[in-house]
Design a protein around this motif. Structure first.
Motif, PDB file in Angstrom:
ATOM      1  N   ARG A  52      28.438  38.632  46.770  1.00 44.60           N
ATOM      2  CA  ARG A  52      29.019  37.319  47.039  1.00 44.60           C
ATOM      3  C   ARG A  52      29.992  36.921  45.925  1.00 44.60           C
ATOM      4  O   ARG A  52      31.097  36.440  46.173  1.00 44.60           O
ATOM      5  N   GLY A  53      29.597  37.142  44.674  1.00 50.91           N
ATOM      6  CA  GLY A  53      30.463  36.838  43.536  1.00 50.91           C
ATOM      7  C   GLY A  53      31.707  37.708  43.514  1.00 50.91           C
ATOM      8  O   GLY A  53      32.809  37.233  43.233  1.00 50.91           O
ATOM      9  N   HIS A  54      31.546  38.988  43.809  1.00 49.66           N
ATOM     10  CA  HIS A  54      32.675  39.912  43.835  1.00 49.66           C
ATOM     11  C   HIS A  54      33.649  39.531  44.943  1.00 49.66           C
ATOM     12  O   HIS A  54      34.871  39.557  44.745  1.00 49.66           O
ATOM     13  N   GLN A  55      33.121  39.168  46.109  1.00 53.35           N
ATOM     14  CA  GLN A  55      33.989  38.779  47.220  1.00 53.35           C
ATOM     15  C   GLN A  55      34.773  37.512  46.881  1.00 53.35           C
ATOM     16  O   GLN A  55      35.941  37.389  47.233  1.00 53.35           O
ATOM     17  N   LEU A  56      34.148  36.583  46.177  1.00 49.91           N
ATOM     18  CA  LEU A  56      34.854  35.374  45.745  1.00 49.91           C
ATOM     19  C   LEU A  56      36.001  35.733  44.809  1.00 49.91           C
ATOM     20  O   LEU A  56      37.116  35.220  44.942  1.00 49.91           O
ATOM     21  N   LEU A  57      35.743  36.633  43.887  1.00 45.63           N
ATOM     22  CA  LEU A  57      36.769  37.064  42.943  1.00 45.63           C
ATOM     23  C   LEU A  57      37.924  37.766  43.660  1.00 45.63           C
ATOM     24  O   LEU A  57      39.095  37.449  43.450  1.00 45.63           O
ATOM     25  N   VAL A  58      37.607  38.687  44.543  1.00 49.03           N
ATOM     26  CA  VAL A  58      38.626  39.446  45.270  1.00 49.03           C
ATOM     27  C   VAL A  58      39.443  38.533  46.180  1.00 49.03           C
ATOM     28  O   VAL A  58      40.679  38.627  46.224  1.00 49.03           O
ATOM     29  N   SER A  59      38.794  37.620  46.889  1.00 48.57           N
ATOM     30  CA  SER A  59      39.537  36.739  47.793  1.00 48.57           C
ATOM     31  C   SER A  59      40.385  35.737  47.025  1.00 48.57           C
ATOM     32  O   SER A  59      41.463  35.356  47.489  1.00 48.57           O
ATOM     33  N   SER A  60      39.949  35.332  45.844  1.00 49.33           N
ATOM     34  CA  SER A  60      40.761  34.433  45.021  1.00 49.33           C
ATOM     35  C   SER A  60      42.016  35.139  44.526  1.00 49.33           C
ATOM     36  O   SER A  60      43.099  34.557  44.498  1.00 49.33           O
ATOM     37  N   VAL A  61      41.867  36.393  44.127  1.00 51.36           N
ATOM     38  CA  VAL A  61      43.036  37.179  43.710  1.00 51.36           C
ATOM     39  C   VAL A  61      43.986  37.360  44.887  1.00 51.36           C
ATOM     40  O   VAL A  61      45.196  37.201  44.754  1.00 51.36           O
ATOM     41  N   ALA A  62      43.447  37.635  46.056  1.00 46.14           N
ATOM     42  CA  ALA A  62      44.269  37.879  47.238  1.00 46.14           C
ATOM     43  C   ALA A  62      45.031  36.627  47.676  1.00 46.14           C
ATOM     44  O   ALA A  62      46.079  36.739  48.303  1.00 46.14           O
ATOM     45  N   SER A  63      44.526  35.455  47.338  1.00 42.73           N
ATOM     46  CA  SER A  63      45.188  34.229  47.776  1.00 42.73           C
ATOM     47  C   SER A  63      46.414  33.888  46.935  1.00 42.73           C
ATOM     48  O   SER A  63      47.204  33.034  47.320  1.00 42.73           O
ATOM     49  N   LEU A  64      46.578  34.548  45.795  1.00 40.04           N
ATOM     50  CA  LEU A  64      47.761  34.308  44.967  1.00 40.04           C
ATOM     51  C   LEU A  64      48.937  35.109  45.515  1.00 40.04           C
ATOM     52  O   LEU A  64      48.754  36.123  46.193  1.00 40.04           O
ATOM     53  N   ARG A  65      50.134  34.675  45.200  1.00 42.16           N
ATOM     54  CA  ARG A  65      51.324  35.350  45.701  1.00 42.16           C
ATOM     55  C   ARG A  65      51.540  36.683  44.987  1.00 42.16           C
ATOM     56  O   ARG A  65      51.176  36.848  43.841  1.00 42.16           O
ATOM     57  N   SER A  66      52.183  37.586  45.696  1.00 43.20           N
ATOM     58  CA  SER A  66      52.604  38.843  45.088  1.00 43.20           C
ATOM     59  C   SER A  66      53.865  38.564  44.289  1.00 43.20           C
ATOM     60  O   SER A  66      54.658  37.726  44.693  1.00 43.20           O
ATOM     61  N   PRO A  67      54.082  39.122  43.164  1.00 38.96           N
ATOM     62  CA  PRO A  67      53.412  40.224  42.471  1.00 38.96           C
ATOM     63  C   PRO A  67      52.266  39.783  41.574  1.00 38.96           C
ATOM     64  O   PRO A  67      51.636  40.607  40.931  1.00 38.96           O
TER      65      PRO A  67
END
Length: 174
Positions: A52-67
Motif C-alpha cells: 500500500r505504501g509503495h503504491q502510494l509512492l509510485v502513483s504520486s511520482v506518476a502524477s507529476l509531469r514528465s520529465p
C-alpha cells in the motif's frame, strides 16, 4: 496519519534514494517512511501495508509531469531499465540517469535539481495523505487543475478516431 510536514517527508525520501525502492519490500529498510506512507491498521498483514505504501509512492511520482516524474522514477529506482542494463544501480548511477532527462551530469542534477524534485514529490505525498483520496491512481493535472475522478485513467478525446477505409477501396500500386 502521523502528522508530518513536507520538509520531514523530503528528508525521508532523500534517505530512501540511497538504496532505492524498486520493490515494495524495499520499504522495509525505511520504517519511518513506511509509517508515514501507510499507517498500521488492525489485523493488516505487514506485506499488504508495504504494498500500500509503495503504491502510494509510485502513483504520486506518476502524477507529476514528465520529465520530472521520469527523473524521480530513476532516483527511486522504480524506472524500468532498458535492455542490456544490469539490474542494480547505485545512487550515483541513478542520479546520472535522472540527469539525462535534463541534459545535465549526475552531480549537477544532485546540486541543482534533486532537492526541488524531492520537495515536489513530498508535497504531492503530503497532499494525498492529508486529503485521504484514492491513492492507487495518479492524479492527472491539465492546465494546473485536477481532472474529475471519472477522467483519471481514460484520456478525453474531442472526437472519435476515424476508422480505416474499407478493404474494397484498396488499389495496389503499380
Amino acid at each position: 496519519m502521523t502528522d508530518v510536514d513536507t520538509e520531514r517527508l523530503g528528508h525521508l525520501l532523500t534517505r530512501a534514494y540511497r538504496s532505492g525502492v524498486a520493490l515494495s519490500s524495499d520499504l522495509l529498510q525505511h520504517p519511518e517512511l513506511l509509517d508515514v506512507l501507510a499507517q498500521t491498521r488492525d489485523g493488516e498483514d505487514q506485506m499488504f501495508r508495504v504494498r500500500r505504501g509503495h503504491q502510494l509512492l509510485v502513483s504520486s511520482v506518476a502524477s507529476l509531469r514528465s520529465p520530472h516524474s521520469d527523473a524521480l522514477r530513476a532516483l527511486l529506482d522504480i524506472e524500468p531499465l532498458p535492455p542490456g542494463r544490469r539490474m542494480v544501480l547505485n545512487l550515483t548511477e541513478r542520479r546520472e540517469r535522472a540527469g539525462t532527462y535534463f541534459n545535465v551530469a549526475g552531480d549537477t542534477f544532485r546540486r541543482h535539481h534533486e532537492r526541488r524534485h524531492t520537495q515536489e514529490l513530498a508535497g504531492e505525498l503530503h497532499r494525498r495523505l492529508k486529503s485521504m483520496e484514492d491513492t492507487v491512481r495518479p492524479v492527472l493535472r491539465v492546465h494546473g487543475r485536477e481532472e474529475p475522478p471519472g477522467e483519471r485513467t481514460i484520456p478525453k478525446r474531442t472526437q472519435p478516431a476515424t476508422p480505416p477505409p474499407p478493404a474494397s477501396t484498396y488499389r495496389p500500386r503499380t
